[in-house]
Design a protein around this motif. Structure first.
Motif, PDB file in Angstrom:
ATOM      1  N   VAL B 302      13.045 -23.967 -26.656  1.00  0.00           N
ATOM      2  CA  VAL B 302      11.943 -24.915 -26.846  1.00  0.00           C
ATOM      3  C   VAL B 302      12.468 -26.232 -27.407  1.00  0.00           C
ATOM      4  N   ALA B 303      13.480 -26.161 -28.272  1.00  0.00           N
ATOM      5  CA  ALA B 303      14.082 -27.372 -28.838  1.00  0.00           C
ATOM      6  C   ALA B 303      14.690 -28.237 -27.736  1.00  0.00           C
ATOM      7  N   LYS B 304      15.235 -27.582 -26.697  1.00  0.00           N
ATOM      8  CA  LYS B 304      15.804 -28.325 -25.570  1.00  0.00           C
ATOM      9  C   LYS B 304      14.704 -28.868 -24.643  1.00  0.00           C
ATOM     10  N   LEU B 305      13.609 -28.122 -24.578  1.00  0.00           N
ATOM     11  CA  LEU B 305      12.559 -28.424 -23.597  1.00  0.00           C
ATOM     12  C   LEU B 305      11.765 -29.676 -23.946  1.00  0.00           C
ATOM     13  N   MET B 306      11.420 -29.817 -25.217  1.00  0.00           N
ATOM     14  CA  MET B 306      10.524 -30.916 -25.589  1.00  0.00           C
ATOM     15  C   MET B 306      10.982 -31.584 -26.888  1.00  0.00           C
ATOM     16  N   PRO B 307      10.622 -32.847 -27.040  1.00  0.00           N
ATOM     17  CA  PRO B 307      10.966 -33.508 -28.290  1.00  0.00           C
ATOM     18  C   PRO B 307      10.202 -32.860 -29.446  1.00  0.00           C
ATOM     19  N   ALA B 308      10.819 -32.767 -30.573  1.00  0.00           N
ATOM     20  CA  ALA B 308      10.242 -32.102 -31.755  1.00  0.00           C
ATOM     21  C   ALA B 308       9.893 -30.646 -31.452  1.00  0.00           C
ATOM     22  N   GLY B 309      10.688 -30.029 -30.557  1.00  0.00           N
ATOM     23  CA  GLY B 309      10.417 -28.642 -30.164  1.00  0.00           C
ATOM     24  C   GLY B 309      10.474 -27.681 -31.329  1.00  0.00           C
ATOM     25  N   ASN B 310      11.447 -27.864 -32.221  1.00  0.00           N
ATOM     26  CA  ASN B 310      11.553 -26.961 -33.384  1.00  0.00           C
ATOM     27  C   ASN B 310      10.318 -27.053 -34.269  1.00  0.00           C
TER      28      ASN B 310
END
Lengths: 52, 769
Positions: B302-310
């Motif tokens: 998710v961290a790779k998928l979208m900005p501020a994913g974490n």
């Protein structure tokens, strides 16, 4: 295309379709039963079979 | 031998108040969703993709959704018929009795409480990590682990208080949290789809589709099954839901289909989250890179998928954990409340708060268990124990739905009935066995925890609960039971005679005498007390007088010749009471009378006789108008082959007048309707050899007619008695149509006997499927 991908796509679509069809069917049945008034299993099955 | 039934004044055992009915379809659907979208999917995603590959992880959630739907159907049907707090506990009690229900409630209480503690810890771990990431906890002298435990305890205490505030607050706050978590999780899935639309090359992440082979699919399905078990909490809301017969089944099925779609979307987004050319992959394929992070793989993806994913993931996990915590505390409280309400646990569990209308006693005990587990015990293996318990529970639910539909079809009011019964519960049972076996390999410690809790439960039931539990309206009471002989009757043929009143008993005596004489049988006289619906079962004893008089009439004539036992019982449904007694006493043949009039349009013979014919695990002989010492010189036996016709011929040969006096002829009769040729000669030859009948005393007659009923009724005019077998057809058809023997029996002016043969396993299969 890999056979596994085709089988996988078919399985996903089938399982989703079955789930959705079952829910729609169940929703219709629940509404029919509540509309006719709640009865015993035997009476309910008889009514459902007769198409009421 | 008199059996004392444990009956107490019912007023002593009424629940201490009632729960408030405030939860709408939306609230209970959200409760189910809240329990499902918990820690299971976040932890399971990374591990599943590593084990089953990119295609396997999507298939895992799609097929698990289908499996979840099977058990959800069972839950939906049972909840619509038994919409009461207690869920599985109530189903087991009605389906299999007190001991099974105690164990169900006991296991459910444990599983839900431990799951609640696990969610509190998940919330605490992610929250502490989030603050730690920004360096906001540097000032604290406490260790990270200690802070996690303290926060878990505080969170659990907060949600225990929210549950104490009332069902409305519980449902509404839970619904808000679930809405938020659903939005977060859906946004992850939607971003995944948009990403693929912008960059279709990411679909190459699905190649190879199943790198570890199809067998890994079963492993990942077992691992993530826990993410679908939330509909159990909806069953607990029976006392608090608005229109429960309608809304409970809908909420269960909606929640399963919603999470299935959501999980598939999120699994898809996880697979496409990382570009093949991403330098962090260092030559590895995206799926193996995500899988290498194990339970944290989903977060990395998710961290790779979208900005501020974490950040978004942390928020999603926080919301989902608290939502699931809320739902599990609710579920565990209702399980223990139901045990307390029925006196299986001490009174404190059944107390309802006068102002809040919540079961504060059960909530307090549940809260203590959640707090102890959350702050003191390791969760990994205990959580596996909870999973095994949930599997056991769901296994029991699928058994219950079959048993209850089978034995209480004429008693319970249903709001929903599943199609293709019993296909879905049988399929679910098989799958649950496979998954439970798999969990043995996952955590052997769980297989120590779970049986240990069950053993403690069994001990508690026998030491404390068994003698105290109150009987419910669904149970069968033994009011009186006596044995009037001293002989050893082991191995003797057992005949049960159901008597209702003195006149009915008088009508059965002569035939019973002949049948029992021919079989050298011992007799069990049974009277099922008929009590008006509005009267409590605890007052049933006042209505036993007609039954006692009927027993005296029967015994006056029969006790000289046969060993006799008598039993007077009470059950709201007479047929179920008789079938239960047949099973308990291992009866070979049941004799009962029929007055000759259908009671309702649903039952061609009668509301009591029809279900008995369908369900009794023994030969059944229904006598109509055979009393008053009638002499049967000419007996008509219409046959069409099969075991029921064979039994009809046997019964006719016993009931006819003594053939040695030149009378007592039997006409074996068949109607040729042009639908196939039945070999009457062969049938009679076989049966006369089997029964040792004088072939010369049997007349064979075949007529050609289109209307079999009319032909048999015309032939019956020349005979004293008609004996025929009932039709062989499955329950589903019996529910809907009148059969030929029933129609003849109803229309025929002559004494009539309808018989049904027990065929062991074949009868069992026919009764159930």
């Amino acid at each position: 295309m890999d056979n596994n991908i085709i089988i996988g796509i078919v399985l996903v679509i089938c399982s989703l379709t079955v789930n959705v069809v079952l829910v729609l069917w169940a929703r219709r049945t629940i509404n029919r039963i509540s509309g006719n008034g709640y009865r015993t299993a035997r009476q309910t099955l008889k009514e459902l079979k007769s198409g009421n | 031998m008199a059996i004392k039934s444990s009956r107490k004044d019912r007023s002593e055992h009424l629940p201490h108040g009632e729960l408030s009915r405030e939860l709408s379809l939306f609230h209970i659907t959200m409760m189910g969703l809240g329990m499902m979208i918990g820690a299971g999917v976040f932890i399971g995603m990374g591990i599943s993709i590593g084990k089953a590959g990119p295609g396997g992880v999507v298939l895992t959630f799609a097929l698990n959704g289908l499996l979840a739907m099977l058990t959800a159907m069972s839950f939906a049907e049972l909840s619509s018929a038994i919409p009461r707090a207690g869920g599985v506990y109530n189903f087991a009690r009605i389906g299999f009795g007190r001991s099974a229900s105690f164990l169900a409630g006991w296991m459910e209480w444990f599983a839900s409480s431990v799951a609640g503690a696990m969610y509190a810890l998940t919330f605490a771990i992610y929250t502490i990590r989030f603050f730690d990431h920004f360096g906001l906890l540097a000032w604290s002298p406490l260790s990270i682990e200690m802070m996690e435990k303290i926060l878990a305890g505080v969170t659990a205490a907060l949600f225990i208080y929210i549950n104490f505030r009332g069902a409305s607050e519980t449902g509404k706050i839970g619904a808000l949290i679930t809405m938020a978590q659903t939005i977060f999780v859906t946004s992850i899935g939607i971003v995944g789809v948009i990403t693929v639309m912008k960059d279709p090359s990411r679909l190459e992440n699905f190649t190879p589709f199943m790198p570890e082979g199809w067998s890994q699919l079963l492993v990942t399905m077992g691992f993530t099954y826990v993410a679908f078990e939330g509909y159990e909490v909806i069953a607990q809301a029976g006392d608090e839901a608005i229109e429960p017969r309608k809304n409970l089944p809908k909420a269960m099925l909606y929640s399963v289909v919603i999470v299935t779609v959501l999980y598939i979307l999120v699994a898809f987004a996880t697979v496409v989250s990382v570009k093949m050319s991403d330098p962090d992959l260092a030559g590895a394929s995206p799926w193996s890179w995500i899988g290498s992070y194990g339970e944290k793989g989903f977060g990395e993806a998710v961290a790779k998928l979208m900005p501020a994913g974490n950040f978004i993931l942390t928020l999603a996990v926080i919301f989902s954990s608290t939502s699931a915590l809320n739902a599990t505390i609710y579920s565990a409280t209702r399980s223990s409340y139901a045990l307390g309400r029925d006196k299986m646990l001490p009174d404190i569990f059944s107390r309802i708060h006068t102002r809040r209308k919540t079961p504060h006693g059960a909530l307090c005990c549940t809260g203590i268990m959640v707090l102890v587990v959350a702050t003191m015990l390791p969760t990994k293996h205990v959580a596996s124990s909870a999973s095994i318990m949930f599997l056991f529970l769901f296994f029991l639910v699928n058994l219950c739905v079959i048993k209850i539909r089978r034995s209480m079809a004429d008693e319970l009011i249903y709001g929903f009935m599943m199609p293709l019964f019993p296909l879905f519960p049988v399929l679910a049972l098989i799958c649950q066995v496979v998954l439970a076996v798999w969990l043995v390999h996952m955590s052997w410690i769980a297989w120590i925890f779970a049986p240990a809790w069950i053993i403690v439960g069994v001990a508690l039931y026998h030491v404390y609960s068994k003698g105290r539990t109150i009987s419910t309206e669904d149970e069968i009471l033994v009011l009186d039971e006596k044995r009037h002989y001293v002989d050893d009757i082991r191995g003797k043929y057992a005949v049960m005679v159901a008597v209702a009143n003195p006149a009915n008993a008088e009508g059965l005596i002569e035939s019973t005498y002949r049948l029992c004489g021919a079989k050298d049988a011992h007799i069990e006289l049974i009277n099922m007390v008929s009590v008006p619906d509005q009267v409590s079962l605890h007052d049933a004893e006042k209505y036993t007088q007609p039954g006692k008089e009927a027993m005296l009439v029967a015994m006056r004539h029969l006790s000289e010749h046969f060993p006799i036992s008598t039993t007077i019982r009470y059950c709201r449904n007479i047929a179920r009471g008789i079938v239960s007694a047949i099973r308990q006493k291992k009866i070979d043949m049941l004799i009962l009378g029929w007055h000759g009039k259908p009671s309702t349009s649903l039952f061609p013979i009668g509301s009591t006789v029809d279900p008995i014919i369908e369900q009794a695990p023994c030969h059944v002989v229904v006598l109509k108008d055979c009393g008053s010492k009638k002499v049967f010189n000419k007996v008509l036996v219409p046959v069409a082959g099969g075991p029921n016709s064979a039994l009809a011929l046997e019964i006719a040969s016993i009931l006819r007048n003594d053939p040695s006096e030149g009378q007592g002829r039997i006409t074996v009769f068949t109607v040729n309707r042009g639908k196939g040729i039945f070999n009457l000669n062969k049938f009679v030859d076989d049966q006369s050899r089997r029964l040792g009948l004088d072939r010369k005393k049997l007349d064979l007659k075949t007529v050609e007619a289109k209307d079999a009923v009319k032909a048999i009724l015309e032939e019956a005019e020349h005979h004293d008695l008609v004996v025929m077998g009932t039709t062989q057809k499955p329950l589903i058809l019996q529910f809907a149509r009148e059969s030929l023997p029933e129609e003849i029996s109803r229309s025929c002016g002559k004494p009539t006997v309808i018989v049904k043969a027990n065929q062991g396993i074949r009868s069992w299969i026919q009764r159930w499927i």
